[in-house]
Scaffold this active site. Structure first.
Site, PDB file in Angstrom:
ATOM      1  N   HIS A   1      37.806  41.531  40.588  1.00 49.61           N
ATOM      2  CA  HIS A   1      39.228  41.328  40.889  1.00 49.61           C
ATOM      3  C   HIS A   1      40.109  42.030  39.853  1.00 49.61           C
ATOM      4  O   HIS A   1      41.136  42.622  40.191  1.00 49.61           O
ATOM      5  CB  HIS A   1      39.575  39.832  40.880  1.00 49.61           C
TER       6      HIS A   1
ATOM      7  N   GLY B   1      38.127  45.163  47.531  1.00 50.98           N
ATOM      8  CA  GLY B   1      36.912  45.642  46.877  1.00 50.98           C
ATOM      9  C   GLY B   1      35.935  46.237  47.885  1.00 50.98           C
ATOM     10  O   GLY B   1      35.791  45.731  49.004  1.00 50.98           O
TER      11      GLY B   1
ATOM     12  N   LYS C   1      32.890  45.931  47.727  1.00 50.67           N
ATOM     13  CA  LYS C   1      31.798  44.988  47.953  1.00 50.67           C
ATOM     14  C   LYS C   1      31.882  44.421  49.379  1.00 50.67           C
ATOM     15  O   LYS C   1      30.879  44.222  50.042  1.00 50.67           O
ATOM     16  CB  LYS C   1      31.867  43.875  46.920  1.00 50.67           C
TER      17      LYS C   1
ATOM     18  N   VAL D   1      32.108  46.362  41.278  1.00 51.66           N
ATOM     19  CA  VAL D   1      31.856  46.137  39.843  1.00 51.66           C
ATOM     20  C   VAL D   1      30.568  45.321  39.747  1.00 51.66           C
ATOM     21  O   VAL D   1      30.408  44.312  40.447  1.00 51.66           O
ATOM     22  CB  VAL D   1      33.032  45.408  39.165  1.00 51.66           C
TER      23      VAL D   1
END
Ligand code: PAF
Length: 287
Positions: free
Chosen positions: A41, A151, A153, A180
């Site tokens: 984040h 993100g 992800k 990340v």
């Protein structure tokens, strides 16, 4: 450094604030979250701060994106820690709406993206993206940002939101930041906190299976069935794993493909339970 964080819960107040910011000719960067913030984040917040005059982060654990059998009640929350991370990151405003304001008893409007919401995550979580697009549409209407940050992800989520923005003609740029990872390769996720020590080690099988696929593609393998079979073998070798899917999609259209072609970009995707915890991960490859 900011010493305080201005937190706004009221919908009227967020509308007045964001109208005022825009009247002053300032740009707004928006990072929607469900809280329990981690470095993933923070990387989105850094991007927002770099490219906009004002940065607004929202924290809202959105009930409509959880099915009745999922972890809404136990979803990790730590508002005080989140606030101190947001102060450190020098965020200008936190939008923290109430569930009763976002979903009053007579709430009856949903936003649904048809095609790409139904595959992969959509097969295993059939109501999930309808909840995501509905809440993101509400958040966009409250904040009216120039830029919004998501993100990689959740690559399918980003694709679904991009489609919504295109279809509903929002004048908002969707920015997607790289995943990340922890030092050992595990993709950062609020849900990693559910993993016990053994499961935490087992969870590395997700990123390792992606590296296997990446390597095969770089070595010239074109047939996705062969690539996905190697991923499956790796994941199924871990006892605590319960594979939901592995797949390769074309990056722009998010369509599942059979053959890797030169000059194109893809996401290799995996969703897998480790013990009771459902994790997702992916890798972007351009060949
Ligand atoms: O990615 C998330 O955290 C959530 O799905 C989002 C975009 C904040 C919507 O609730």
């Amino acid at each position: 450094m900011h010493q305080e964080l201005i937190t706004i819960s009221s919908i009227d107040e967020i509308h007045s604030l964001t109208n005022k910011i825009r009247k002053e000719g300032k740009s707004i960067g928006f990072v929607p979250t469900m809280g329990f913030l981690h470095d993933g984040h923070i990387s989105l917040i850094k991007e927002a701060k770099k490219n906009n005059d004002v940065t607004i982060v929202s924290i809202f654990v959105n009930p409509t994106q959880f099915s009745p059998t999922e972890d809404l009640a136990s979803y990790p929350r730590d508002l005080e820690k989140d606030k101190s991370l947001l102060i450190n990151a020098e965020v200008d405003y936190l939008f923290f709406p109430n569930t009763e304001d976002f979903y009053p008893n007579d709430f009856q409007t949903f936003v649904e993206v048809n095609k790409i919401s139904k595959i992969l995550e959509g097969e295993f979580r059939p109501t999930h993206f309808k909840g995501v697009t509905t809440v993101v549409a509400m958040l966009f209407n409250c904040i009216n940002p120039d830029n919004a940050y998501f993100g990689q992800k959740d690559a399918q989520q980003a694709a679904v939101i991009n489609q919504m923005v295109k279809d509903l003609k929002y004048d908002i740029k969707i920015n997607v930041s790289p995943i990340v990872r922890e030092n050992d390769g595990l993709a950062m996720s609020s849900r990693n906190v559910y993993l016990n020590e053994k499961e935490r080690k087992d969870a590395l099988v997700l990123s390792r299976s992606l590296s296997i696929a990446d390597e095969l593609i770089k070595n010239g393998e074109k047939n996705t069935t062969n690539i996905l079979n190697e991923m499956k073998k790796k994941i199924n070798s871990v006892e605590s794993s319960d594979l939901n899917y592995v797949s390769i999609v074309e990056a722009d259209s998010f369509t599942i493909i059979d053959t890797i072609e030169k000059g194109r970009s893809y996401y290799i995707l995996v969703a897998c339970k480790i013990g009771k915890t459902r994790l997702i991960d992916n890798k972007f490859v351009s060949i």
